[in-house]
Motif scaffolding. Structure first.
Motif, PDB file in Angstrom:
ATOM      1  N   GLY A 219       0.797  -1.221   0.000  1.00 33.16           N
ATOM      2  CA  GLY A 219       0.000   0.000   0.000  1.00 33.16           C
ATOM      3  C   GLY A 219       0.827   1.267   0.000  1.00 33.16           C
ATOM      4  N   ARG A 220       1.887   1.284   0.793  1.00 32.47           N
ATOM      5  CA  ARG A 220       2.704   2.497   0.840  1.00 32.47           C
ATOM      6  C   ARG A 220       3.421   2.735  -0.491  1.00 32.47           C
ATOM      7  NH1 ARG A 220       8.445   3.758   3.485  1.00 32.47           N
ATOM      8  NH2 ARG A 220       8.357   6.045   3.341  1.00 32.47           N
ATOM      9  N   LEU A 221       3.899   1.658  -1.138  1.00 34.85           N
ATOM     10  CA  LEU A 221       4.500   1.834  -2.467  1.00 34.85           C
ATOM     11  C   LEU A 221       3.490   2.452  -3.421  1.00 34.85           C
ATOM     12  CD1 LEU A 221       6.889   1.333  -4.448  1.00 34.85           C
ATOM     13  CD2 LEU A 221       5.748  -0.821  -5.030  1.00 34.85           C
ATOM     14  N   ILE A 222       2.256   1.978  -3.388  1.00 35.19           N
ATOM     15  CA  ILE A 222       1.219   2.508  -4.276  1.00 35.19           C
ATOM     16  C   ILE A 222       0.965   3.979  -3.990  1.00 35.19           C
ATOM     17  CG2 ILE A 222      -1.255   2.344  -4.821  1.00 35.19           C
ATOM     18  CD1 ILE A 222      -0.878  -0.759  -4.342  1.00 35.19           C
ATOM     19  N   ALA A 223       0.833   4.343  -2.702  1.00 32.87           N
ATOM     20  CA  ALA A 223       0.612   5.745  -2.350  1.00 32.87           C
ATOM     21  C   ALA A 223       1.770   6.619  -2.798  1.00 32.87           C
ATOM     22  CB  ALA A 223       0.391   5.878  -0.845  1.00 32.87           C
ATOM     23  N   THR A 224       2.992   6.149  -2.568  1.00 28.77           N
ATOM     24  CA  THR A 224       4.174   6.938  -2.926  1.00 28.77           C
ATOM     25  C   THR A 224       4.301   7.081  -4.434  1.00 28.77           C
ATOM     26  OG1 THR A 224       5.293   6.154  -0.921  1.00 28.77           O
ATOM     27  CG2 THR A 224       6.669   7.102  -2.647  1.00 28.77           C
ATOM     28  N   GLU A 225       4.091   5.994  -5.161  1.00 29.08           N
ATOM     29  CA  GLU A 225       4.188   6.063  -6.617  1.00 29.08           C
ATOM     30  C   GLU A 225       3.081   6.929  -7.217  1.00 29.08           C
ATOM     31  OE1 GLU A 225       6.351   4.954  -8.938  1.00 29.08           O
ATOM     32  OE2 GLU A 225       7.722   4.416  -7.305  1.00 29.08           O
ATOM     33  N   ALA A 226       1.950   7.017  -6.531  1.00 30.34           N
ATOM     34  CA  ALA A 226       0.880   7.901  -6.996  1.00 30.34           C
ATOM     35  C   ALA A 226       1.255   9.372  -6.829  1.00 30.34           C
ATOM     36  CB  ALA A 226      -0.411   7.608  -6.241  1.00 30.34           C
ATOM     37  N   GLY A 227       2.163   9.661  -5.886  1.00 33.36           N
ATOM     38  CA  GLY A 227       2.590  11.038  -5.657  1.00 33.36           C
ATOM     39  C   GLY A 227       2.365  11.539  -4.252  1.00 33.36           C
ATOM     40  N   ARG A 249       5.939  -0.103  12.916  1.00 31.49           N
ATOM     41  CA  ARG A 249       6.354   1.239  12.561  1.00 31.49           C
ATOM     42  C   ARG A 249       5.180   2.219  12.652  1.00 31.49           C
ATOM     43  NH1 ARG A 249      10.459  -0.174  13.913  1.00 31.49           N
ATOM     44  NH2 ARG A 249      12.399  -0.464  12.733  1.00 31.49           N
ATOM     45  N   VAL A 250       5.493   3.449  13.058  1.00 30.50           N
ATOM     46  CA  VAL A 250       4.532   4.546  12.993  1.00 30.50           C
ATOM     47  C   VAL A 250       4.487   5.017  11.544  1.00 30.50           C
ATOM     48  CG1 VAL A 250       4.010   6.890  13.769  1.00 30.50           C
ATOM     49  CG2 VAL A 250       5.006   5.224  15.373  1.00 30.50           C
ATOM     50  N   ALA A 251       3.294   5.225  11.007  1.00 31.62           N
ATOM     51  CA  ALA A 251       3.120   5.586   9.601  1.00 31.62           C
ATOM     52  C   ALA A 251       2.430   6.938   9.475  1.00 31.62           C
ATOM     53  CB  ALA A 251       2.307   4.522   8.878  1.00 31.62           C
ATOM     54  N   LEU A 252       2.996   7.798   8.630  1.00 33.46           N
ATOM     55  CA  LEU A 252       2.411   9.097   8.330  1.00 33.46           C
ATOM     56  C   LEU A 252       2.309   9.258   6.823  1.00 33.46           C
ATOM     57  CD1 LEU A 252       4.257   9.603  11.046  1.00 33.46           C
ATOM     58  CD2 LEU A 252       3.764  11.990  10.581  1.00 33.46           C
ATOM     59  N   GLY A 253       1.297   9.993   6.393  1.00 33.55           N
ATOM     60  CA  GLY A 253       1.166  10.293   4.987  1.00 33.55           C
ATOM     61  C   GLY A 253       0.344  11.548   4.786  1.00 33.55           C
ATOM     62  N   ALA A 254       0.487  12.134   3.604  1.00 34.52           N
ATOM     63  CA  ALA A 254      -0.296  13.317   3.235  1.00 34.52           C
ATOM     64  C   ALA A 254      -0.312  13.436   1.721  1.00 34.52           C
ATOM     65  CB  ALA A 254       0.278  14.580   3.865  1.00 34.52           C
ATOM     66  N   ALA A 255      -1.208  14.266   1.237  1.00 30.35           N
ATOM     67  CA  ALA A 255      -1.362  14.430  -0.205  1.00 30.35           C
ATOM     68  C   ALA A 255      -0.125  15.036  -0.848  1.00 30.35           C
ATOM     69  CB  ALA A 255      -2.591  15.286  -0.507  1.00 30.35           C
ATOM     70  N   ASN A 256       0.665  15.779  -0.083  1.00 32.89           N
ATOM     71  CA  ASN A 256       1.897  16.358  -0.610  1.00 32.89           C
ATOM     72  C   ASN A 256       2.858  16.639   0.546  1.00 32.89           C
ATOM     73  OD1 ASN A 256       1.269  19.117   0.418  1.00 32.89           O
ATOM     74  ND2 ASN A 256      -0.324  19.053  -1.174  1.00 32.89           N
ATOM     75  N   GLU A 257       4.083  17.004   0.215  1.00 33.13           N
ATOM     76  CA  GLU A 257       5.128  17.171   1.226  1.00 33.13           C
ATOM     77  C   GLU A 257       4.839  18.336   2.168  1.00 33.13           C
ATOM     78  OE1 GLU A 257       8.454  15.530   2.959  1.00 33.13           O
ATOM     79  OE2 GLU A 257       7.508  14.851   1.078  1.00 33.13           O
ATOM     80  N   GLU A 258       4.279  19.429   1.645  1.00 35.57           N
ATOM     81  CA  GLU A 258       3.965  20.567   2.502  1.00 35.57           C
ATOM     82  C   GLU A 258       2.954  20.190   3.577  1.00 35.57           C
ATOM     83  OE1 GLU A 258       1.822  24.968   2.226  1.00 35.57           O
ATOM     84  OE2 GLU A 258       2.671  24.068   0.412  1.00 35.57           O
ATOM     85  N   LEU A 259       1.895  19.479   3.182  1.00 33.76           N
ATOM     86  CA  LEU A 259       0.906  19.042   4.165  1.00 33.76           C
ATOM     87  C   LEU A 259       1.508  18.042   5.149  1.00 33.76           C
ATOM     88  CD1 LEU A 259      -2.302  18.637   1.980  1.00 33.76           C
ATOM     89  CD2 LEU A 259      -2.015  20.219   3.904  1.00 33.76           C
ATOM     90  N   LEU A 260       2.391  17.172   4.665  1.00 35.16           N
ATOM     91  CA  LEU A 260       2.990  16.189   5.565  1.00 35.16           C
ATOM     92  C   LEU A 260       3.853  16.872   6.626  1.00 35.16           C
ATOM     93  CD1 LEU A 260       3.359  13.292   6.378  1.00 35.16           C
ATOM     94  CD2 LEU A 260       5.204  13.089   4.707  1.00 35.16           C
TER      95      LEU A 260
END
Length: 274
Positions: A219-227, A249-260
């Protein structure tokens, strides 16, 4: 297929759909679940899906062993220790609690690991007939169509957040709420799907306090490859890491780097993993 060639994603997606149709969906909401040593649930469907995929993957790609969630810890560690060899990583049902209760939020998650990183990922949601997939460096798709993250704005208060509160330290939960926090919050209960939905733009912020390798590999590969912008952190650390490990592991994600970056500041890392 040579040792360096990636397996064909279309063939893999057909195999996952076949197994879901024959082993998973006929059992949906029909089976009792038993508790494993770590407190998570397992059903006969988990075991049936894993058995079928072990055989089908071996028949189509002989020589690639499979690291399955329903294997013993010793067997898992032995397989993972040889990271120079290609290795399947399978979660036969991500969202077993949902599956056992009849809640339509579960999936089959399959990744290919090689040389200490995830090379390929597929996540099949059989209820919605959505197959998310990605090859490293080649973007991500859902049923063959490219997916991208989406954000209605660049402030946390513009965003829908997916947060698993159960696995967060209790004293850190209250601080996530406030007028400058997220617009609203959800929790699906199927980690691999949550990563895919982040990549597909269905929410903008993500936090989970304790993911295993099977939870995040595909799932994380898919999210990352999506952008999407994504990070995994060791318990008690604020520094991202990339090592393939069986540890939570603690997992974080966001639609873009600024939001993350805003999201990580709001969360106030480090967090312990559960």
């Amino acid at each position: 297929m040579t040792n360096l060639d990636p397996p064909d994603i279309e063939t893999l997606s057909l195999l996952l759909r076949q197994v879901a149709r024959e082993e998973l969906m006929p059992r949906f909401g029909q089976l009792p679940a038993s508790e494993k040593a770590d407190g998570s649930l397992v059903t006969e469907a988990d075991l049936a899906v894993q058995r079928r995929l072990v055989n089908l993957l071996a028949a189509n790609w002989p020589g690639i062993p499979l690291l399955g969630e329903e294997m013993s810890a010793d067997a898992q560690q032995r397989l993972l220790s040889d990271q120079g060899t290609a290795l399947w990583c399978l979660d036969p049902i991500d969202g077993t609690s949902n599956f056992a209760c009849g809640f339509p939020g579960f999936c089959i998650s399959l990744a290919l690991l090689r040389a200490g990183r995830v090379e390929l990922g597929l996540v099949l949601d059989p209820v919605r007939d959505e197959c998310f997939s990605a090859l490293r460096g080649q973007g991500a798709t859902m049923n063959g169509q490219p997916i991208r993250p989406y954000s209605p704005g660049q402030q946390l208060s513009d965003c829908l957040a997916m947060v698993d509160f159960k696995r967060l330290p209790k004293d850190r939960v209250a601080g996530l709420f406030g007028a400058d926090s997220f617009r609203s919050q959800r929790n699906l209960g199927a980690v691999a799907l949550e990563w895919c939905w982040l990549g597909a733009g269905r929410f903008q912020l993500y936090l989970h306090g304790g993911q295993g390798l099977w939870d995040h590999a595909a799932g994380r590969l898919i999210a990352t490859e999506a952008g999407a912008a994504t990070r995994l952190l060791a318990p008690g650390s604020a520094q991202p890491e990339s090592a393939i490990t069986l540890a939570k592991r603690v997992a974080l994600g966001a639609a873009n780097e600024e939001l993350l970056n805003q999201w990580q500041t709001r969360i106030g890392l480090p967090l312990s993993a559960r």
